[in-house]
Design a protein around this motif. Structure first.
Motif, PDB file in Angstrom:
ATOM      1  N   MET C 100       0.778  -1.235   0.016  1.00 57.24           N
ATOM      2  CA  MET C 100       0.013  -0.014   0.007  1.00 57.24           C
ATOM      3  C   MET C 100       0.988   1.398   0.172  1.00 57.24           C
ATOM      4  O   MET C 100       0.771   2.170  -0.616  1.00 57.24           O
ATOM      5  N   HIS C 153      -4.770   2.016  -4.760  1.00 54.06           N
ATOM      6  CA  HIS C 153      -5.804   1.755  -3.412  1.00 54.06           C
ATOM      7  C   HIS C 153      -7.110   1.081  -4.106  1.00 54.06           C
ATOM      8  O   HIS C 153      -8.002   0.677  -3.130  1.00 54.06           O
ATOM      9  N   GLY C 157      -5.133  -6.252  -1.084  1.00 59.30           N
ATOM     10  CA  GLY C 157      -3.884  -6.471  -0.604  1.00 59.30           C
ATOM     11  C   GLY C 157      -3.003  -7.213  -1.612  1.00 59.30           C
ATOM     12  O   GLY C 157      -1.749  -7.263  -1.650  1.00 59.30           O
ATOM     13  N   ARG C 160      -2.160  -6.077  -4.945  1.00 58.77           N
ATOM     14  CA  ARG C 160      -1.235  -4.958  -4.904  1.00 58.77           C
ATOM     15  C   ARG C 160       0.218  -5.677  -4.750  1.00 58.77           C
ATOM     16  O   ARG C 160       0.858  -5.209  -5.377  1.00 58.77           O
TER      17      ARG C 160
END
Lengths: 289, 529, 325, 316
Positions: C100, C153, C157, C160
């Motif tokens: 992030m 965003h 997770g 990402r």
């Protein structure tokens, strides 16, 4: 109770660190020293000032810097500039600091309430704050003191009103961010009363940032206050005040330019020092650095 | 594109302007006075946007610098008091006068403007202009047209000095009102037309107004010498001074005294001239337990101040004031008191009134940091504060309010809480003639109804004024005027401090300017090299 | 074939006005092509600093490095800034712990992949875009085209972190550095990412250095393990050796404090005390203050990293095998 | 997105209303009387009463406010008490002048502030940083009206390079893009720019410093990006916040120029307001503050919008 002790000891270490960092920041120390020196001189004004701040003379008026007996010259009524500047500092400082101090107390309280309580109360406080935010600060200060008329009290009142909204905003946002932290949540969960939570967990963590923010406003306040006096809305004569002195000496700027610039220089210096100290304080209190 | 064009035209104007004589004046007003014919901004407004453009039936005689300005025929060639009815005055209008818009000036135009000022039900009623005019000519009761060039104007009571009130109503072309769709706000933006030597050629609200020579002016000997006059409002003294020194204007009103020396050495002319202006403290006599209710205190204070010192503070731009009129005025009279700095006499009088070293006189004065005609109120009042303390042990404290508030305070009743207990207010005032005197000092004009702020009442004064009002014989009028003034000195309602000398600073290009003994000037006479 | 990574007596110090932090105090190791080394340690043990040192990514102004540090033939310590920039992302790439914050929030995933490709290979945007699509396929991100246009965003997770890996792999590096790449993820996603990394490592034949504090993760992916404490390797060996017969009390403590297979029926233990202050290290064994079997001798000098078991070595004068059955 | 803007716009309405009410009350608690701006001090009581009646000043305050509001809603700002003229044309030209001044100051202050701030943020703790911070602190600490006076003395009076007052030569009021006009702008714009310059410097220093401390910067360096490539990321990340600060500052410039406009006799809203305050010209005061605060609110709205466009995280 155990968490409370833990917090205090942690805070202790934190403040030690702040102090240590401050001690290393030479520039901040120097500025703080300048301010302290000014403060001492102003407090001791009756003993250190060479002349009376009110006693003038038509023959000695507007003398240049370095005139015998009057190291910084004399003003438009022949009064000693050194003395006037020292006494003027008293009022300028009062006008610079007291609105911020009052606004810190009021705005801080309201902001913490708004941030901690939230709900309709927080909403109400923040919406009223928004209204004041729709005015640029100079405009607001001039409008309020223009309406109320000249005078120290009115100037302080006007400036206080100007500084409350931004302090509320800062206090609210800091409090909101602290409120959701784990230990506050856990204190809440363990059934601590709102007052206790605020006192033990919130206050120690939010006062610092709000205070630093407020110190930053002192120089703004000082400049605004002198601006009000400059417009004829601040202090009343014969009380010396830097902004007012600047105003009355303004027309002498062609005869005695250096003398006429002195009050402005005082405001400038003080304001820079307050800013530097505030910045130094902030970076010392910033754990990241 | 439009901007470019505009710039082009402007530069063109700049080129042609070299041949023209353009005088640029910085006024002290914060805004351009209103342009519809009866300007606001007090006498400065009348000075620049009144008389040069619009005229009254009666006008000030501004030709001499040596004596107090008197009256001269204006739009009326002559006038007389009606023998049968002393309350009525007959005005014979001048023939062949044209407004700037080409229409004729006649009795109808007079009536139109009278209705504009005095009849709130007329379509042309203009509240502000009406209010100002009514305030300046309070005795005016009625008016009527007799024929095209004769009008009759009546007063509420006989008053020999009534013509002095007829200098204030000014006359605007009725046609300009029609042309603007019967809206004074639109007249302001330019069909406004008067009969004076200048006409308004351009008006930029809040920035400037430009006057242009009127070629059709009726008074051939009073024709304007200048081609154009540009008037700029600049309330800040330093801004005016900087504008003059940097060549942006040619003439500034009221340069700051401390700047005079440097202006002179920079090659500018400073003109000063005596005129009927007093910078006084008004005593609050009517207040409960007022320390200044005692005439001895008021006299004493007049002996306790150092007027010469104040004059030197003002770099000679003022003269000591020892009465409402100047000491040199033929109507000054022979009062018993000759005020000058005399601490012994002052202290003695104070002691008689019960104020001693043990129990010093203490009071509060309401002052403002600035204001029209107020000169340099802050340092001047500070100086007086010092002077009273030094000479007679009198303690004065200040209530500083903003100018508008101070003006309002002058109309409060003596015990009004708004005065915050002030026993003195500092408002400068004109002292031109008996009509003004009567507005300021008769008991009929006690505040709040009128401008007798002090609630000063002097029986001798009242009876002398009554005699004067009904008198027609000039020697009697003069004797009574002297009597009135003697009372104003011996039973002083004011602390007489200084008379302003109306300083102006101008570039050496400006010629032919005389400073008349008046609040007004004759712009038509001014010329430029 | 020479080693892909050769590190000898590496020290890293952080110098600031008020203090000097000795983060890494003499680390030696080699890594061969296709090999996976796992550096294991608590936070503050210097493992991440070591990893970053391999790319010279520690804050340039404050970092002082000494020793020998060679990656793919380059001398990392001596290289010019220009050379380093060419090495980074091209020969060596890194996957960070928290995708992030490690991804630029205001650039799309696609932009962040293509800029690396373009930077190192000078190809056109279109080519780079095509490569980005392939990379997303490689790291098993579905509907790749749409995900390229997404901002960090907007992804979960796991996705990402896959995108992060895709960026790292974008120029086919010889060495992949992974700094706790699974710590911030849910347990189920952790396994997926580990499997992906393992698969990619094998397919692409990269050398991988993997930093973690999680023994389980280390066991899953590594060929060799080095345990780090106070800026030094305190034990190293094959996964099997270290996991089965930990020789250093610290490693033993770590194993005792972790839930893993073979622990059934045993109590979890903890390591008492806290890690040492790296600004003022003790003279002897850094672990001595927390060590249950420490004595006066431990405090005299820093023990050597050795042992009688070939490649399995430990930095302890009292080392003894505790076989965890 | 659109609904957010709509909601924000709606939300600003009550603020504007409260602002107007506040102005209205402010003027009325003051001791001065608007009548003094209209009539000479010695006006008799009956004249005063009559003029008050014709301006509606005799009505109860709520009624006066209601009438004013009613007209505002119809787009009629009313007429000035002091001049009797329509307010809008005066206000319009004052707004234009202030906008010119504000934009000029922004054009000086923002780029300088951005430069100083970015450099300081990138070189935290070095002498460059200290120099930039010093300039910034000086900028926010100097009483700018005093600076203006000093500059007038130096550049207008002594050197005679630049005009000392007004917005245009000969007070023509018209605006044009030539040196004649621009020269009038120089001193006031510089004077007014020192504060935003200082504030933008300080803020950008913080923003850039923070960004450079972010993890993703390490990622980007790890990818081998050169300084230029890195800069692009810093700029794009800093832009939303920097924009917000600048927007706010532009608003402050619009409303905060009162002292500078007084010193330079610049015919803008500051001067208009100053006059209105001192003359108690209530309609002008209310309209000006209302329009200015609406401008401020609108500006904030525009900044939010731009921020949302620049920052994907804020897009909804």
């Amino acid at each position: 109770m155990a968490t409370a002790t833990l917090k205090t000891s942690r805070a202790q270490g934190y403040w030690d660190g702040v102090l240590k960092r401050l001690k290393r920041d030479k520039l901040t120390l120097f500025c703080a020293g300048v301010l302290l020196l000014m403060l001492i001189v102003m407090i001791a004004a009756p003993y250190v000032a060479p002349h009376s701040p009110y006693q003038g003379s038509m023959i000695r008026r507007l003398k240049p810097i370095g005139f015998p007996g009057y190291p910084l010259g004399t003003d438009e009524l022949g009064r000693d500039m050194v003395t006037r500047l020292i006494y003027g500092g008293r009022l300028s400082w009062t006008l610079g600091i007291s609105p911020v101090a009052i606004a810190f107390a009021i705005g801080g309280t309201l902001g913490i309430i708004a941030g901690f309580a939230g709900g309709w109360l927080g909403m109400l406080i923040m919406r009223v704050t928004d209204v004041f935010y729709a005015f640029p600060s100079v405009l607001l200060a001039v409008a309020i003191s223009g309406a109320l008329g000249a005078g120290i009290f009115n100037a302080v009142l006007a400036l206080t009103l100007v500084f409350i909204p931004p302090i509320i905003r800062v206090a609210e946002s800091v409090t909101t961010s602290v409120r959701v932290l784990d230990y506050v949540e856990s204190a809440r969960a363990s059934g601590a009363g709102a007052f206790t939570i605020v006192r033990v967990h919130v206050l120690p963590n939010v006062l610092g940032p709000i205070f630093v923010y407020a110190t930053n406003l002192i120089s703004v306040s000082m400049i605004l206050a002198s601006g009000l006096s400059f417009l004829g809305l601040g202090t009343k004569p014969p009380e010396p005040e830097w902004g007012l002195m600047l105003n009355t000496l303004r027309t002498a700027i062609y005869n005695q330019p250096l003398v006429a610039m002195l009050p402005g220089l005082c405001i400038f210096t003080t304001s820079i020092c307050f800013n530097m100290v505030s910045d130094g304080l902030r970076s010392a209190m910033d754990v990241k650095s | 594109m439009r901007k470019l064009l505009l710039a082009a035209t402007l530069s063109l104007v700049a080129v042609t302007a070299q041949a023209e004589k353009v005088l640029r004046i910085a006024m002290t007003a914060a805004d351009v006075p209103t342009t519809t014919g009866l300007p606001n901004n007090g006498f400065e407004g009348m000075r620049f946007l009144g008389y040069p453009i619009f005229e009254g039936l009666v006008l000030w005689d501004l030709s001499s610098a040596d004596k107090l300005a008197g009256l001269r025929p204006g739009l009326a060639e002559s006038w007389e008091q009606d023998k049968a009815d002393p309350k009525t005055w007959i005005f014979h209008l001048r023939h062949g006068v044209k407004f700037h818009d080409g229409t004729d000036f006649n009795a109808d135009a007079v009536m139109f403007n009278m209705e504009r000022f005095f009849n709130k039900d007329s379509p042309q009623f203009e509240p502000a202009a009406g209010g100002i005019t009514r305030a300046r000519a309070p005795l005016l009761a009625s008016y009527k047209k007799i024929d095209d060039f004769t009008v009759a104007i009546s007063t509420t009571r006989p008053a020999s000095y009534f013509p002095f009130m007829m200098v204030y109503p000014l006359f605007t072309s009725p046609a300009s009102f029609e042309a603007a769709g019967k809206d004074w706000a639109k007249v302001a933006l330019l069909p406004a037309a008067g009969t004076g030597p200048f006409k308004i050629s351009k008006f930029v609200p809040r920035v400037s107004v430009e006057l242009e020579k009127f070629d059709g002016y009726w008074n051939k000997s009073g024709m304007a010498h200048l081609d154009k006059v540009v008037l700029l409002p600049m309330p800040e003294a330093n801004t005016r001074m900087a504008a003059l020194r940097s060549g942006q204007v040619d003439w500034i009103e009221v340069p700051p005294p401390d700047g005079l020396e440097s202006l002179k050495s920079a090659g500018f002319k400073i003109t000063t001239g005596s005129y009927p202006h007093v910078w006084p403290w008004f005593f609050n006599i009517g207040a409960t337990n007022s320390p200044v209710a005692d005439v001895r205190v008021r006299q004493a204070l007049n002996y306790c101040i150092d007027r010469e010192g104040l004059v030197s503070l003002l770099a000679g731009t003022a003269e000591p004031s020892v009465g409402w009129l100047k000491a040199s005025d033929p109507n000054f009279g022979h009062p018993a008191n000759h005020y000058k700095l005399d601490p012994a006499k002052g202290k003695a009088l104070l002691a008689e009134a019960g104020f001693t070293a043990a129990k010093p006189l203490t009071f509060k004065a309401m002052i403002s940091p600035s204001g029209s005609g107020q000169m340099l109120p802050m340092p001047m009042n500070e100086f007086l504060q010092q002077s009273l303390k030094e000479n007679c042990n009198v303690d004065v404290s200040f209530e500083v309010v903003e100018w508008n508030t101070l003006l309002g305070a002058a109309r409060y009743v003596p015990d009004s809480p708004n005065l915050k207990g002030s026993m003195v207010i500092n408002v400068s005032s004109p002292s031109s003639d008996v009509s003004v005197m009567s507005r300021y000092f008769t008991s009929a004009n006690f505040s709040p109804a009128g401008f007798n702020f002090e609630h000063w009442k002097d029986d001798e004064f009242e009876s002398a004024l009554a005699k004067l009002e009904s008198a027609t014989d000039p020697t009697e009028i003069s004797a009574m005027t002297q009597k009135l003034h003697e009372r104003l000195v011996d039973n002083p309602p004011w602390l007489y401090i200084v008379h302003d000398l109306n300083p102006r600073a101008m570039s050496t290009k400006v010629t032919n300017f005389v400073s008349p003994q008046s609040w007004f000037i004759d712009l038509a006479r001014v010329d430029m090299k | 074939m020479s080693a892909l990574v050769r590190v000898r007596d590496l020290t890293v110090k952080f110098v600031s006005r008020d203090r000097t932090v000795h983060a890494v105090n003499g680390v030696d190791f080699d890594l061969n092509q296709g090999e996976v080394l796992c550096i294991l340690g608590e936070s503050g043990s210097g493992k991440s600093v070591t990893l970053r040192a391999l790319m010279r990514l520690n804050p340039p102004a404050r970092t002082v490095m000494t020793g020998t540090l060679q990656v793919g033939g380059y001398d990392i310590i001596a290289a010019s800034e220009r050379e380093i920039e060419t090495i980074r992302g091209r020969s060596v790439a890194m996957v960070f712990q928290e995708p992030m914050t490690a991804l630029d929030p205001v650039f799309t995933i696609g932009e962040q992949i293509t800029e690396t490709v373009i930077r190192h290979e000078g190809v056109s945007k279109a080519v780079a875009h095509k490569r980005a699509l392939e990379l997303l396929d490689l790291v098993q991100i579905p509907s790749a085209e749409r995900r390229l246009a997404a901002y960090p965003h907007e992804l979960s997770g796991g996705l990402r972190q896959r995108a992060m890996i895709a960026i790292a792999l974008s120029c086919r590096p010889k060495l992949l550095l992974a700094d706790e790449p699974t710590t911030a993820l849910d347990a189920t996603v952790q396994i997926q990412i580990l499997l992906l990394l393992r698969r990619l490592q094998q397919e692409l034949g990269m050398g991988v250095i993997f930093v973690t504090h999680d023994l389980g993760v280390a066991g899953e992916i590594a060929d060799r393990i080095s345990v780090m404490y106070a800026g030094r390797f305190v034990e190293e060996g094959s996964v099997r050796d270290v996991m089965r017969t930990a020789r250093h009390p610290y490693t033993q403590g770590l194993l005792g404090a972790t839930v893993h297979e073979g622990m059934r029926g045993k109590r979890l233990t903890t390591i008492t005390g806290s890690p040492p202050n790296l600004a003022s290290l003790p003279a002897g064994c850094a672990f001595a203050p927390r060590c249950p079997s420490a004595d006066a001798a431990c405090l005299e000098a820093v023990p050597n990293l050795d042992g009688a078991f070939g490649s399995h070595r430990a930095r302890c004068i009292h080392q003894h095998a505790e076989v965890l059955a | 997105m659109i609904s957010t803007i709509f909601r924000r716009a709606l939300y600003s309405l009550p603020i504007a209303l409260a602002v107007s009410l506040f102005c209205f009350l402010l003027v009325h608690i003051a001791p001065g009387d608007p009548i003094n701006a209209i009539l000479p001090p010695d006006a008799p009581a009956d004249v005063i009463a009559q003029v008050k009646e014709s301006y509606g000043l005799d009505k109860p305050l709520p009624v006066q406010f209601g009438i004013w509001l009613f007209h505002i809603l119809q787009g009629d700002l009313g007429r000035s008490l002091a001049t009797g003229r329509d307010i809008w044309p005066d206000l319009h030209s004052a707004l234009a002048n202030t906008l010119v001044l504000a934009l000029a100051s922004a054009a000086i202050g923002f780029p300088l502030g951005t430069l100083f701030g970015s450099v300081a943020g990138a070189f935290r703790g070095t002498w460059i940083d200290r120099l930039a911070v010093g300039i910034a602190v000086a900028g926010v600490s100097v009483p700018h009206y005093w600076l203006g006076m000093v500059m007038v003395v130096i550049f207008s009076v002594i050197l005679n390079w630049l005009p000392s007052m007004g917005a245009s030569p000969d007070g023509s009021g018209a605006w044009a893009l030539d040196w004649e006009h621009l020269s009038h702008l120089v001193l006031p714009a510089i004077t007014l720019s020192v504060i935003p310059m200082g504030i933008v410097t300080r803020t950008l220093r913080g923003i850039v410093g923070d960004i450079l401390n972010q993890d993703f910067i390490t990622t980007l360096r790890g990818k081998g990006l050169k300084r230029g490539g890195l800069m692009l990321h810093v700029v794009k990340n800093a832009a939303p916040q920097a924009l917000a600060v600048m927007g706010l500052q532009l608003g402050y410039l619009m409303g905060g120029s009162i002292l500078v406009e007084t010193v330079f006799a610049w015919p803008g809203t500051g001067l208009l307001l100053n006059n209105a305050i001192f003359q108690r010209d209530i309609p002008v005061l209310q309209s000006t503050i209302l329009v200015l605060s609406m401008f401020f609110v609108g500006l904030n709205l525009a900044v939010d919008l731009a921020q949302a466009l620049l920052d994907p995280r804020m897009r909804r």
